[in-house]
Write an enzyme that holds these catalytic residues in place. Structure first.
Site, PDB file in Angstrom:
ATOM      1  NE  ARG A 179      -6.054   1.810   0.302  1.00 38.19           N
ATOM      2  CZ  ARG A 179      -5.984   2.902   1.045  1.00 38.19           C
ATOM      3  NH1 ARG A 179      -4.873   3.209   1.664  1.00 38.19           N
ATOM      4  NH2 ARG A 179      -7.026   3.686   1.179  1.00 38.19           N
ATOM      5  NE  ARG A 218      -7.610  12.726   4.021  1.00 40.76           N
ATOM      6  CZ  ARG A 218      -7.824  11.452   3.748  1.00 40.76           C
ATOM      7  NH1 ARG A 218      -8.942  11.070   3.144  1.00 40.76           N
ATOM      8  NH2 ARG A 218      -6.940  10.538   4.075  1.00 40.76           N
ATOM      9  CD  GLU A 259      -8.381  -0.934   4.502  1.00 44.47           C
ATOM     10  OE1 GLU A 259      -7.829  -0.693   5.596  1.00 44.47           O
ATOM     11  OE2 GLU A 259      -8.576  -0.072   3.637  1.00 44.47           O
ATOM     12  CG  ASN A 280      -1.752   1.138   1.429  1.00 42.79           C
ATOM     13  OD1 ASN A 280      -1.710   2.072   0.628  1.00 42.79           O
ATOM     14  ND2 ASN A 280      -2.556   1.132   2.475  1.00 42.79           N
ATOM     15  CG  HIS A 324     -11.970   4.269   3.716  1.00 37.31           C
ATOM     16  ND1 HIS A 324     -12.487   5.366   4.383  1.00 37.31           N
ATOM     17  CD2 HIS A 324     -10.625   4.347   3.837  1.00 37.31           C
ATOM     18  CE1 HIS A 324     -11.483   6.080   4.886  1.00 37.31           C
ATOM     19  NE2 HIS A 324     -10.354   5.482   4.561  1.00 37.31           N
TER      20      HIS A 324
END
Ligand code: AMP
Length: 400
Positions: free
Chosen positions: A89, A239, A383, A10, A178
């Site tokens: 990913r 964010r 994940e 990732n 996600h």
């Protein structure tokens, strides 16, 4: 070691997370992170066999150098020969990728084309893919997209109220992210609810440094809070999530910001960090709020309020709700945020079992609802496992 390992990568712009997943036992046998890549002091952290090791990398080392060091380490541990596939990913798959894909030159060029929709993310993913192709030239590589699970969202939910041509000609729409986590959690929730996945209706809150909430009807994503980019929606670590788009203009025209500074402000200086003026780390924020830090308390209040509003609004596409599910670093560990959010949703009849809420932390799944009202569940996400499973599935079909 049997030949059953999948190397999951990732890549971010200056970091690289990795895991070695045994596809037979589905356990992670090694994991870690290369960070501060490109800086004067990049490093590699590896967890293997219960031991943690930190290796300093040469100044300026980038992804290729970090992967090369990793390969040497895997050779030293005699794990390299057992790897049968690499799973990556990839943040943005646009409308092109509705599921994972075996990486070929053509697929890589298509991922590159999608990069204009995700300039902060996809280029780093591509760098990681190319570095892994160099290091593991003989192994098949698979891309797993964060956006793919959300490709079932209907048009009325994914379109912005902008001129339609911007969607048709430029692909400007909500994509959601996600997806790998929301997908995994949906499968696990169905098992815990003892229902077939295609009859499972949940609202899933993935709350980590990045955070998103997804409405899942009959096992499929039907709405999600992130948009064209992972900036929209919930309050996140750094964010801002939803804001009036005119603020952009105000900052540029009235306050003299450049567009780059605005992008940096919205992505890296806002959210929990911006409000608290303290940290983006939820653990620190909770501790500070406990000690009476007003900014930290305000950051938590805004975080929970926005999340509760999103969860409430996602009862609209569902009609029927089996459970609200919490996952991600904050969702899996913060009993405080879960309790606050469920309290804000009392109009739906949510109650909480405080002991169960305390028990379901640090990797432990569980129901946290009280004896009345809708269910609430904590599910640790995985994940890497989804990426490893997809890598095996696509590689197996290649061999047939
Ligand atoms: P992730 O991006 O999924 O790794 O999640 C990172 C976030 O989870 C950070 O904001 C952490 O502070 C938060 N987190 C991890 N453990 C805890 C905890 N015990 N309590 C509150 N937040 C936590």
């Amino acid at each position: 070691m049997t030949n059953s390992l999948v190397f999951v990568l990732n890549c971010g712009s200056s970091s690289l997370k990795f895991a070695l997943v045994d596809s037979k036992t589905e356990h992670q046998i090694l994991s870690g992170l290369a960070d501060s890549l490109g800086s004067t002091s990049p490093f590699l952290k590896v967890k293997y066999n219960g031991n943690k090791e930190t290796i300093d990398l040469a100044s300026g080392t980038m992804h290729q150098g970090a992967i090369d060091t990793l390969v040497s380490l895997l050779e030293e541990y005699k794990l390299d020969d057992a790897i049968i596939a690499i799973g990556h990913r990839v943040v943005h798959g646009g409308e092109k990728f509705k599921s994972s894909a075996l990486i070929t030159a053509e697929i890589l060029s298509e991922i590159d084309q999608v990069s204009q929709l995700a300039p902060l993310h996809n280029p780093a993913n591509i760098v990681g893919i190319k570095a892994a192709q160099q290091a593991f030239a003989s192994l098949p590589q698979v891309a797993v997209f964060d956006t793919a699970f959300h490709q079932t969202i209907p048009e009325h939910a994914y379109l912005y109220a902008l001129p339609y041509s911007l969607y048709k000609e430029q692909g400007i729409r909500r994509y959601g992210f996600h997806g790998t986590s929301h997908y995994y959690v949906t499968q696990q929730a169905a098992k815990m609810l003892n229902k077939p996945v295609d009859q499972t209706n949940i609202i899933c809150a993935h709350l980590g440094n990045g955070a998103s909430v997804t409405a899942i009807a009959n096992g499929l994503s039907v709405d999600t809070s992130m948009g064209l980019t992972p900036l929209e929606g919930l309050v996140m670590g750094t964010r801002c999530g939803d804001i009036d788009p005119a603020i952009n203009n105000y900052l540029v025209q009235n306050l003299g910001y450049s567009q780059t500074q605005v992008t940096d402000l919205f992505n890296k200086k806002s959210g929990l960090l911006g409000i608290s003026e303290l940290s983006n780390d939820c653990r620190l924020i909770e501790e500070a709020a406990n000690d009476g830090h007003a900014g930290a308390q305000l950051a938590l209040d805004i975080f929970c309020y926005r999340l509760a509003k999103y969860i409430a609004s996602y009862t609209v596409p569902l009609g029927e709700l089996d459970a609200v599910v919490f996952t991600g670093g904050i969702g899996e560990n913060s009993d405080v945020i879960r309790a606050n959010v469920l309290a804000l949703l009392k109009i739906f009849g949510f109650t909480i079992d405080h002991q169960a809420n305390l028990d379901a932390r640090f990797g432990k799944a569980g129901f946290i609802n009280g004896s009345t009202g809708p269910k609430a569940i904590v599910i640790p996400t995985d994940e890497e496992l989804v990426i490893a499973r997809d890598a095996i599935r696509l590689t197996a079909s290649l061999e047939q």
